[in-house]
Scaffold this motif. Structure first.
Motif, PDB file in Angstrom:
ATOM      1  N   VAL A 158      40.919  40.830  39.338  1.00 25.93           N
ATOM      2  CA  VAL A 158      41.588  39.436  39.700  1.00 25.93           C
ATOM      3  C   VAL A 158      41.867  38.461  38.532  1.00 25.93           C
ATOM      4  O   VAL A 158      43.028  37.885  38.554  1.00 25.93           O
ATOM      5  CB  VAL A 158      40.612  38.536  40.713  1.00 25.93           C
ATOM      6  N   ILE A 159      40.964  38.575  37.588  1.00 28.53           N
ATOM      7  CA  ILE A 159      41.176  37.551  36.348  1.00 28.53           C
ATOM      8  C   ILE A 159      42.322  38.171  35.705  1.00 28.53           C
ATOM      9  O   ILE A 159      43.221  37.509  35.184  1.00 28.53           O
ATOM     10  CB  ILE A 159      39.805  37.774  35.584  1.00 28.53           C
ATOM     11  N   ALA A 160      42.344  39.711  35.588  1.00 30.71           N
ATOM     12  CA  ALA A 160      43.907  40.189  34.841  1.00 30.71           C
ATOM     13  C   ALA A 160      44.991  39.517  35.388  1.00 30.71           C
ATOM     14  O   ALA A 160      46.023  39.581  34.741  1.00 30.71           O
ATOM     15  CB  ALA A 160      43.610  41.719  34.891  1.00 30.71           C
ATOM     16  N   GLU A 161      44.990  39.291  36.991  1.00 29.16           N
ATOM     17  CA  GLU A 161      46.254  38.980  37.662  1.00 29.16           C
ATOM     18  C   GLU A 161      46.462  37.458  37.413  1.00 29.16           C
ATOM     19  O   GLU A 161      47.638  37.096  37.524  1.00 29.16           O
ATOM     20  CB  GLU A 161      46.080  39.235  39.066  1.00 29.16           C
ATOM     21  N   GLY A 162      45.340  36.743  37.076  1.00 27.41           N
ATOM     22  CA  GLY A 162      45.429  35.241  37.054  1.00 27.41           C
ATOM     23  C   GLY A 162      44.489  34.738  36.246  1.00 27.41           C
ATOM     24  O   GLY A 162      43.504  34.183  36.534  1.00 27.41           O
ATOM     25  N   ASP A 163      44.884  35.072  34.905  1.00 24.14           N
ATOM     26  CA  ASP A 163      43.644  34.602  34.021  1.00 24.14           C
ATOM     27  C   ASP A 163      43.415  33.117  34.099  1.00 24.14           C
ATOM     28  O   ASP A 163      44.269  31.882  34.400  1.00 24.14           O
ATOM     29  CB  ASP A 163      44.256  34.693  32.514  1.00 24.14           C
ATOM     30  N   GLY A 164      42.148  32.617  33.568  1.00 19.33           N
ATOM     31  CA  GLY A 164      41.715  31.203  33.711  1.00 19.33           C
ATOM     32  C   GLY A 164      41.241  30.866  35.124  1.00 19.33           C
ATOM     33  O   GLY A 164      41.857  30.039  35.625  1.00 19.33           O
ATOM     34  N   MET A 165      40.223  31.679  35.676  1.00 16.76           N
ATOM     35  CA  MET A 165      39.973  31.284  36.890  1.00 16.76           C
ATOM     36  C   MET A 165      38.377  31.032  37.250  1.00 16.76           C
ATOM     37  O   MET A 165      37.637  31.156  36.452  1.00 16.76           O
ATOM     38  CB  MET A 165      40.269  32.510  38.044  1.00 16.76           C
ATOM     39  N   THR A 196      38.500  39.053  27.639  1.00 18.67           N
ATOM     40  CA  THR A 196      38.237  38.869  26.543  1.00 18.67           C
ATOM     41  C   THR A 196      39.168  39.970  26.181  1.00 18.67           C
ATOM     42  O   THR A 196      39.980  40.789  26.830  1.00 18.67           O
ATOM     43  CB  THR A 196      36.964  39.182  25.725  1.00 18.67           C
ATOM     44  N   ALA A 197      39.497  40.228  24.752  1.00 19.22           N
ATOM     45  CA  ALA A 197      40.167  41.591  24.376  1.00 19.22           C
ATOM     46  C   ALA A 197      39.686  42.891  24.750  1.00 19.22           C
ATOM     47  O   ALA A 197      40.332  43.816  25.417  1.00 19.22           O
ATOM     48  CB  ALA A 197      40.301  41.608  22.732  1.00 19.22           C
ATOM     49  N   ALA A 198      38.185  42.894  24.601  1.00 20.21           N
ATOM     50  CA  ALA A 198      37.550  43.909  25.496  1.00 20.21           C
ATOM     51  C   ALA A 198      37.726  44.205  26.627  1.00 20.21           C
ATOM     52  O   ALA A 198      38.042  45.359  27.193  1.00 20.21           O
ATOM     53  CB  ALA A 198      35.931  43.992  24.963  1.00 20.21           C
ATOM     54  N   GLY A 199      37.780  43.039  27.453  1.00 17.57           N
ATOM     55  CA  GLY A 199      38.014  42.886  28.894  1.00 17.57           C
ATOM     56  C   GLY A 199      39.227  43.498  29.190  1.00 17.57           C
ATOM     57  O   GLY A 199      39.475  44.283  30.192  1.00 17.57           O
ATOM     58  N   ARG A 200      40.247  43.130  28.476  1.00 13.11           N
ATOM     59  CA  ARG A 200      41.927  43.293  28.922  1.00 13.11           C
ATOM     60  C   ARG A 200      41.749  45.080  28.511  1.00 13.11           C
ATOM     61  O   ARG A 200      42.498  45.821  29.352  1.00 13.11           O
ATOM     62  CB  ARG A 200      42.722  42.575  28.021  1.00 13.11           C
ATOM     63  N   ALA A 201      41.290  45.403  27.505  1.00 11.04           N
ATOM     64  CA  ALA A 201      41.196  46.959  27.082  1.00 11.04           C
ATOM     65  C   ALA A 201      40.623  47.782  28.141  1.00 11.04           C
ATOM     66  O   ALA A 201      41.208  48.709  28.861  1.00 11.04           O
ATOM     67  CB  ALA A 201      40.486  47.325  25.632  1.00 11.04           C
ATOM     68  N   LEU A 202      39.745  47.483  28.653  1.00  7.56           N
ATOM     69  CA  LEU A 202      38.861  47.881  29.802  1.00  7.56           C
ATOM     70  C   LEU A 202      39.698  48.077  31.020  1.00  7.56           C
ATOM     71  O   LEU A 202      39.855  49.028  31.516  1.00  7.56           O
ATOM     72  CB  LEU A 202      37.432  47.336  30.292  1.00  7.56           C
ATOM     73  N   TYR A 203      40.297  46.806  31.386  1.00  3.23           N
ATOM     74  CA  TYR A 203      41.281  46.857  32.556  1.00  3.23           C
ATOM     75  C   TYR A 203      42.194  47.793  32.308  1.00  3.23           C
ATOM     76  O   TYR A 203      42.592  48.437  33.418  1.00  3.23           O
ATOM     77  CB  TYR A 203      41.721  45.550  32.836  1.00  3.23           C
ATOM     78  N   ASN A 204      42.907  47.855  31.111  1.00  2.92           N
ATOM     79  CA  ASN A 204      43.731  48.755  30.780  1.00  2.92           C
ATOM     80  C   ASN A 204      43.631  50.252  31.118  1.00  2.92           C
ATOM     81  O   ASN A 204      44.422  51.054  31.421  1.00  2.92           O
ATOM     82  CB  ASN A 204      44.618  48.544  29.449  1.00  2.92           C
ATOM     83  N   ASN A 205      42.327  50.509  30.958  1.00  2.00           N
ATOM     84  CA  ASN A 205      41.691  51.870  31.129  1.00  2.00           C
ATOM     85  C   ASN A 205      41.304  52.349  32.456  1.00  2.00           C
ATOM     86  O   ASN A 205      41.563  53.422  33.180  1.00  2.00           O
ATOM     87  CB  ASN A 205      40.502  52.027  30.503  1.00  2.00           C
ATOM     88  N   VAL A 206      40.972  51.145  33.458  1.00  2.00           N
ATOM     89  CA  VAL A 206      40.214  51.327  34.569  1.00  2.00           C
ATOM     90  C   VAL A 206      41.528  51.275  35.710  1.00  2.00           C
ATOM     91  O   VAL A 206      41.647  52.068  36.666  1.00  2.00           O
ATOM     92  CB  VAL A 206      39.313  50.237  34.991  1.00  2.00           C
ATOM     93  N   GLN A 263      34.773  30.467  39.301  1.00  2.00           N
ATOM     94  CA  GLN A 263      34.226  31.363  39.939  1.00  2.00           C
ATOM     95  C   GLN A 263      34.414  31.137  41.393  1.00  2.00           C
ATOM     96  O   GLN A 263      34.486  32.009  42.252  1.00  2.00           O
ATOM     97  CB  GLN A 263      32.540  31.276  39.884  1.00  2.00           C
ATOM     98  N   GLN A 264      34.666  29.882  41.945  1.00  2.00           N
ATOM     99  CA  GLN A 264      35.240  29.777  43.174  1.00  2.00           C
ATOM    100  C   GLN A 264      36.212  30.209  43.548  1.00  2.00           C
ATOM    101  O   GLN A 264      36.375  30.820  44.874  1.00  2.00           O
ATOM    102  CB  GLN A 264      35.057  28.112  43.249  1.00  2.00           C
ATOM    103  N   ALA A 265      37.444  30.172  42.731  1.00  2.00           N
ATOM    104  CA  ALA A 265      38.648  30.772  43.129  1.00  2.00           C
ATOM    105  C   ALA A 265      38.400  32.161  43.263  1.00  2.00           C
ATOM    106  O   ALA A 265      38.949  32.815  43.896  1.00  2.00           O
ATOM    107  CB  ALA A 265      39.823  30.335  41.940  1.00  2.00           C
ATOM    108  N   LEU A 266      37.480  32.893  42.331  1.00  2.00           N
ATOM    109  CA  LEU A 266      37.338  34.232  42.296  1.00  2.00           C
ATOM    110  C   LEU A 266      36.696  34.749  43.503  1.00  2.00           C
ATOM    111  O   LEU A 266      36.960  35.840  44.301  1.00  2.00           O
ATOM    112  CB  LEU A 266      36.592  34.712  40.962  1.00  2.00           C
ATOM    113  N   GLY A 267      35.675  33.638  44.111  1.00  2.00           N
ATOM    114  CA  GLY A 267      35.018  34.077  45.503  1.00  2.00           C
ATOM    115  C   GLY A 267      36.103  34.135  46.679  1.00  2.00           C
ATOM    116  O   GLY A 267      35.984  34.813  47.310  1.00  2.00           O
ATOM    117  N   LEU A 268      37.148  33.246  46.408  1.00  2.00           N
ATOM    118  CA  LEU A 268      38.080  32.998  47.557  1.00  2.00           C
ATOM    119  C   LEU A 268      38.980  34.434  47.472  1.00  2.00           C
ATOM    120  O   LEU A 268      39.245  34.763  48.516  1.00  2.00           O
ATOM    121  CB  LEU A 268      38.755  31.679  47.504  1.00  2.00           C
ATOM    122  N   ALA A 269      39.203  34.723  46.534  1.00  2.00           N
ATOM    123  CA  ALA A 269      40.309  35.794  46.093  1.00  2.00           C
ATOM    124  C   ALA A 269      39.670  37.162  46.438  1.00  2.00           C
ATOM    125  O   ALA A 269      40.306  37.995  46.840  1.00  2.00           O
ATOM    126  CB  ALA A 269      40.776  35.727  44.545  1.00  2.00           C
TER     127      ALA A 269
END
Length: 148
Positions: A45-52, A98-108, A54-60
């Protein structure tokens, strides 16, 4: 009087099917990437809408506050997600990959799509379209009844 037969009760069947699919996905994410389902959902979800928040993440994600909080803490601790102050609300933070999070997302993400393809491999394109339409209608119907 109608008799409830659990194996014919659609909410139960939907829950069982969801749990089975989630179990397959959870096992793959844990063994391949060391991620729990809640952690992967937040990353996606963060990858789709960066800068969220926790409340927005819970709703999403439709996950409760405690689950979102624990997953966010684990991801921050692993260096996959960063917290920044929220200029619009001093009581909350914005979470971003983070850059590591983006790299993980790109692998997952490709693995997630592969798992989806495997789970639905026995369905035709027409059946998948109909299934998505029915899911949309089901979610909309349940949303009308949801007090939140």
């Amino acid at each position: 009087m109608a008799t409830l037969k659990l194996d014919e009760f659609l909410p139960y069947r939907l829950s069982i099917a969801s749990n089975r699919v989630s179990s397959v996905v959870a096992t793959a994410y844990q063994s391949l990437f060391g991620l729990k389902i809640a952690e992967w959902r937040l990353i996606a979800v963060i990858a789709e809408g960066d800068g969220m928040t926790q409340q927005a993440l819970g709703l999403a994600t439709r996950m409760d506050k405690v689950t979102v909080s624990r997953a966010a803490i684990a991801l921050v601790d692993r260096g996959l997600v960063a917290r920044q102050p929220n200029a619009q609300d001093q009581r909350s933070h914005l979470l971003s990959l983070t850059a590591a999070g983006r790299a993980l997302y790109n692998n997952v993400a490709p693995k997630a799509l592969e798992l989806e393809a495997q789970v639905f491999s026995g369905f035709s394109a027409k059946e998948l379209t109909a299934f998505r339409t029915l899911l949309d209608r089901l979610e909309a119907s349940a949303a009308e009844m949801d007090p939140e």
